[in-house]
Motif scaffolding. Sequence first.
Motif, PDB file in Angstrom:
ATOM      1  N   ARG A   1      25.031 -44.476  84.417  1.00  0.00           N
ATOM      2  CA  ARG A   1      24.137 -44.508  85.576  1.00  0.00           C
ATOM      3  C   ARG A   1      24.182 -43.156  86.280  1.00  0.00           C
ATOM      4  O   ARG A   1      25.261 -42.608  86.537  1.00  0.00           O
ATOM      5  CB  ARG A   1      24.566 -45.610  86.554  1.00  0.00           C
ATOM      6  N   PHE A   2      22.987 -42.607  86.601  1.00  0.00           N
ATOM      7  CA  PHE A   2      22.970 -41.276  87.193  1.00  0.00           C
ATOM      8  C   PHE A   2      21.731 -41.064  88.057  1.00  0.00           C
ATOM      9  O   PHE A   2      20.746 -41.803  87.997  1.00  0.00           O
ATOM     10  CB  PHE A   2      23.019 -40.202  86.107  1.00  0.00           C
ATOM     11  N   LYS A   3      21.801 -40.004  88.878  1.00  0.00           N
ATOM     12  CA  LYS A   3      20.678 -39.522  89.669  1.00  0.00           C
ATOM     13  C   LYS A   3      20.550 -38.018  89.448  1.00  0.00           C
ATOM     14  O   LYS A   3      21.513 -37.352  89.044  1.00  0.00           O
ATOM     15  CB  LYS A   3      20.892 -39.811  91.163  1.00  0.00           C
ATOM     16  N   VAL A   4      19.344 -37.485  89.727  1.00  0.00           N
ATOM     17  CA  VAL A   4      19.113 -36.053  89.567  1.00  0.00           C
ATOM     18  C   VAL A   4      18.487 -35.503  90.836  1.00  0.00           C
ATOM     19  O   VAL A   4      17.501 -36.047  91.344  1.00  0.00           O
ATOM     20  CB  VAL A   4      18.184 -35.759  88.373  1.00  0.00           C
ATOM     21  N   SER A   5      19.074 -34.427  91.360  1.00  0.00           N
ATOM     22  CA  SER A   5      18.534 -33.792  92.555  1.00  0.00           C
ATOM     23  C   SER A   5      18.872 -32.311  92.541  1.00  0.00           C
ATOM     24  O   SER A   5      20.028 -31.923  92.283  1.00  0.00           O
ATOM     25  CB  SER A   5      19.114 -34.446  93.820  1.00  0.00           C
ATOM     26  N   ASN A   6      17.868 -31.476  92.785  1.00  0.00           N
ATOM     27  CA  ASN A   6      18.063 -30.023  92.886  1.00  0.00           C
ATOM     28  C   ASN A   6      18.781 -29.434  91.677  1.00  0.00           C
ATOM     29  O   ASN A   6      19.677 -28.596  91.808  1.00  0.00           O
ATOM     30  CB  ASN A   6      18.825 -29.693  94.167  1.00  0.00           C
ATOM     31  N   GLY A   7      18.392 -29.868  90.490  1.00  0.00           N
ATOM     32  CA  GLY A   7      18.951 -29.304  89.267  1.00  0.00           C
ATOM     33  C   GLY A   7      20.333 -29.807  88.894  1.00  0.00           C
ATOM     34  O   GLY A   7      20.949 -29.273  87.961  1.00  0.00           O
ATOM     35  N   VAL A   8      20.827 -30.813  89.607  1.00  0.00           N
ATOM     36  CA  VAL A   8      22.157 -31.359  89.315  1.00  0.00           C
ATOM     37  C   VAL A   8      22.024 -32.836  88.957  1.00  0.00           C
ATOM     38  O   VAL A   8      21.425 -33.620  89.703  1.00  0.00           O
ATOM     39  CB  VAL A   8      23.113 -31.210  90.508  1.00  0.00           C
ATOM     40  N   LEU A   9      22.565 -33.219  87.808  1.00  0.00           N
ATOM     41  CA  LEU A   9      22.620 -34.618  87.411  1.00  0.00           C
ATOM     42  C   LEU A   9      23.996 -35.149  87.774  1.00  0.00           C
ATOM     43  O   LEU A   9      25.007 -34.650  87.276  1.00  0.00           O
ATOM     44  CB  LEU A   9      22.360 -34.762  85.913  1.00  0.00           C
TER      45      LEU A   9
ATOM     46  N   ILE B   1      26.781 -41.559  88.548  1.00  0.00           N
ATOM     47  CA  ILE B   1      27.194 -42.466  89.624  1.00  0.00           C
ATOM     48  C   ILE B   1      28.272 -43.415  89.144  1.00  0.00           C
ATOM     49  O   ILE B   1      29.282 -43.640  89.817  1.00  0.00           O
ATOM     50  CB  ILE B   1      25.978 -43.266  90.121  1.00  0.00           C
ATOM     51  N   SER B   2      28.041 -43.979  87.971  1.00  0.00           N
ATOM     52  CA  SER B   2      29.020 -44.932  87.419  1.00  0.00           C
ATOM     53  C   SER B   2      28.815 -45.030  85.920  1.00  0.00           C
ATOM     54  O   SER B   2      27.753 -44.660  85.375  1.00  0.00           O
ATOM     55  CB  SER B   2      28.862 -46.307  88.061  1.00  0.00           C
ATOM     56  N   ILE B   3      29.830 -45.522  85.254  1.00  0.00           N
ATOM     57  CA  ILE B   3      29.760 -45.785  83.812  1.00  0.00           C
ATOM     58  C   ILE B   3      30.186 -47.227  83.622  1.00  0.00           C
ATOM     59  O   ILE B   3      31.335 -47.591  83.871  1.00  0.00           O
ATOM     60  CB  ILE B   3      30.665 -44.814  83.025  1.00  0.00           C
TER      61      ILE B   3
END
Length: 236
Positions: free
Chosen positions: A221-229, A232-234
């Motif tokens: 599980r992940f989010k992407v903002s301003n070029g950074v991934l 959040i959790s696995i």
Amino acid sequence: MFLYLNVHIYYYFCAMNIEPIAYFRSPLTSKFGIPRQSGIVTELHGTIEFVAKYAQPEALRGLQAYDYVWLIWGFSENVEAEKHPTVRPPLLGGNERMGVWATRSPFRPNNLGLSSVRIVKIDAETARIEVAGADLMDGTPIYDVKPYLPYVDSHPDARGGFTDNHEWQRLQVDISDEEAARFGAEDLKVLKELLSLDPRPHYHQDGSREYGMPFKDFDIRFKVSNGVLSVISIEH
């Protein structure tokens, strides 16, 4: 005579039926997160498993003398998808249309893919070939395997169309030490490379949106903002 030959050829190809000779086994069980070209994630390993009809050790004789093979395979997830003469390549941000023949889009009339992969190991007894660098999801049908021949297949000075002027903008991947410890060093390296390629559809730019990508037995599980991934959790 000319008309007869054309009718004969037409009926031959209409009647032609191809069947899988093998299936691909991969840690990626969904098309979400699959590298968009073969060879981008060089250490992503997978296995070609031949079906019983073609699981013959003698059919692999001589293959150990090659380093790469071409795989002809099927876009099994796009069979019923609507096809168009133009597509939106992700490398162009999904904002510009190109002719389908000028791309490697999976949305093709015959749903066929072509990939060059590196041979890692050949097990003739079980009719399996371990390869690296594939862009195939788990369960993908393979219709043919052909050796890669450098003297005719390699053209280092050839033009590459729009890919000559566009490069993948890789993301920085942020994953905590606690989550990273779930993987061995090799798997962690592959996972970070896959995530850095930005698995999202390129028209998605909502930094608050959460995504999930299957990798082996995990849901990343992940989010992407301003070029950074940011992972959040696995979840197992």
